[in-house]
Scaffold this motif. Sequence first.
Motif, mmCIF file in Angstrom:
data_model
loop_
_atom_site.group_PDB
_atom_site.id
_atom_site.type_symbol
_atom_site.label_atom_id
_atom_site.label_comp_id
_atom_site.label_asym_id
_atom_site.label_seq_id
_atom_site.Cartn_x
_atom_site.Cartn_y
_atom_site.Cartn_z
ATOM 1 N N GLY A 190 0.831 -1.208 0.000
ATOM 2 C CA GLY A 190 0.000 0.000 0.000
ATOM 3 C C GLY A 190 0.862 1.253 0.000
ATOM 4 O O GLY A 190 2.083 1.220 0.183
ATOM 5 N N ARG A 191 0.221 2.347 -0.197
ATOM 6 C CA ARG A 191 0.924 3.638 -0.261
ATOM 7 C C ARG A 191 1.509 4.047 1.087
ATOM 8 O O ARG A 191 2.350 4.918 1.156
ATOM 9 C CB ARG A 191 -0.036 4.728 -0.740
ATOM 10 C CG ARG A 191 -0.546 4.510 -2.131
ATOM 11 C CD ARG A 191 -1.590 5.545 -2.451
ATOM 12 N NE ARG A 191 -2.220 5.250 -3.712
ATOM 13 C CZ ARG A 191 -1.981 5.911 -4.819
ATOM 14 N NH1 ARG A 191 -1.151 6.901 -4.820
ATOM 15 N NH2 ARG A 191 -2.585 5.585 -5.928
ATOM 16 N N SER A 192 1.036 3.443 2.159
ATOM 17 C CA SER A 192 1.454 3.860 3.494
ATOM 18 C C SER A 192 2.726 3.164 3.967
ATOM 19 O O SER A 192 3.131 3.352 5.093
ATOM 20 C CB SER A 192 0.325 3.585 4.487
ATOM 21 O OG SER A 192 0.030 2.207 4.485
ATOM 22 N N ALA A 193 3.332 2.366 3.129
ATOM 23 C CA ALA A 193 4.410 1.482 3.555
ATOM 24 C C ALA A 193 5.555 2.162 4.306
ATOM 25 O O ALA A 193 5.555 2.170 5.519
ATOM 26 C CB ALA A 193 4.929 0.708 2.360
ATOM 27 N N GLY A 194 6.512 2.718 3.648
ATOM 28 C CA GLY A 194 7.782 3.187 4.191
ATOM 29 C C GLY A 194 7.813 3.739 5.602
ATOM 30 O O GLY A 194 8.238 3.070 6.547
ATOM 31 N N VAL A 195 7.387 4.954 5.773
ATOM 32 C CA VAL A 195 7.505 5.657 7.052
ATOM 33 C C VAL A 195 6.678 4.989 8.135
ATOM 34 O O VAL A 195 7.132 4.852 9.272
ATOM 35 C CB VAL A 195 7.087 7.146 6.898
ATOM 36 C CG1 VAL A 195 7.041 7.844 8.236
ATOM 37 C CG2 VAL A 195 8.039 7.855 5.961
ATOM 38 N N LEU A 196 5.477 4.554 7.807
ATOM 39 C CA LEU A 196 4.613 3.937 8.819
ATOM 40 C C LEU A 196 5.222 2.654 9.366
ATOM 41 O O LEU A 196 5.197 2.415 10.581
ATOM 42 C CB LEU A 196 3.221 3.660 8.245
ATOM 43 C CG LEU A 196 2.388 4.878 7.858
ATOM 44 C CD1 LEU A 196 1.030 4.449 7.339
ATOM 45 C CD2 LEU A 196 2.242 5.834 9.017
ATOM 46 N N PHE A 197 5.801 1.808 8.483
ATOM 47 C CA PHE A 197 6.431 0.579 8.956
ATOM 48 C C PHE A 197 7.660 0.877 9.804
ATOM 49 O O PHE A 197 7.896 0.224 10.816
ATOM 50 C CB PHE A 197 6.798 -0.331 7.777
ATOM 51 C CG PHE A 197 5.647 -1.136 7.286
ATOM 52 C CD1 PHE A 197 5.265 -2.288 7.952
ATOM 53 C CD2 PHE A 197 4.929 -0.739 6.176
ATOM 54 C CE1 PHE A 197 4.179 -3.035 7.513
ATOM 55 C CE2 PHE A 197 3.853 -1.471 5.726
ATOM 56 C CZ PHE A 197 3.470 -2.629 6.392
ATOM 57 N N PHE A 198 8.432 1.864 9.414
ATOM 58 C CA PHE A 198 9.618 2.245 10.189
ATOM 59 C C PHE A 198 9.208 2.681 11.595
ATOM 60 O O PHE A 198 9.776 2.232 12.588
ATOM 61 C CB PHE A 198 10.374 3.356 9.467
ATOM 62 C CG PHE A 198 11.482 3.937 10.277
ATOM 63 C CD1 PHE A 198 12.671 3.250 10.448
ATOM 64 C CD2 PHE A 198 11.334 5.169 10.891
ATOM 65 C CE1 PHE A 198 13.699 3.778 11.221
ATOM 66 C CE2 PHE A 198 12.350 5.712 11.661
ATOM 67 C CZ PHE A 198 13.540 5.012 11.820
#
Length: 184
Positions: free
Chosen positions: A42-50
């Motif tokens: 999804g578009r929310s991947a990078g920062v949210l997972f970090f």
Amino acid sequence: MIFEAHYSKSRLLGLAALALLFILFGLWIITRDADFLSDPRGRSAGVLFFLADMFNVEVATIGRIFGGFAVLLGALTALPIYHGMTATGAAIRVDEQGVLIKRRADTPILWSNIAVISPVSFGNNQLVKFKLIDAAASPARNNGGPFSFLVNRKEAVLTLQGTDGKGDALLAAIHHHAPAHLKH
């Protein structure tokens, strides 16, 4: 030489649209289901997972916190915009008395109470910072609400954002009335 800037309805409507966009984006994030926010594709991947890994919480929780901040930021931005849309008279006035910033107070900051005037610009935004000699002599209304402890009473910042004023005309009026205070 007198400088006056009035609230510009068209500029304020542009800022209101941006505030509404923040609110809608925040609500959109808050109402997404956990599967959408947790999907690494999804578009929310990078920062949210970090951040989820860093704080050891679910990705959906981080997403909802971001959404809440977006709603809060949009709502807090909308309040002064509403005030500007309903206000009458000059928002900013520079004359022989001093500088009137209606967002700050109903009385002007007198030239005799200004130690240094510093113009600051970044991008298309032009700000003017005033260092005051005596904060009590130019009282500001409590614009900070519960965060009033963050408001520096020894400085006043003037921005033309949301008004019909031009930065060059503002600086010319300040230079006309108080050239000794102006720091280049």
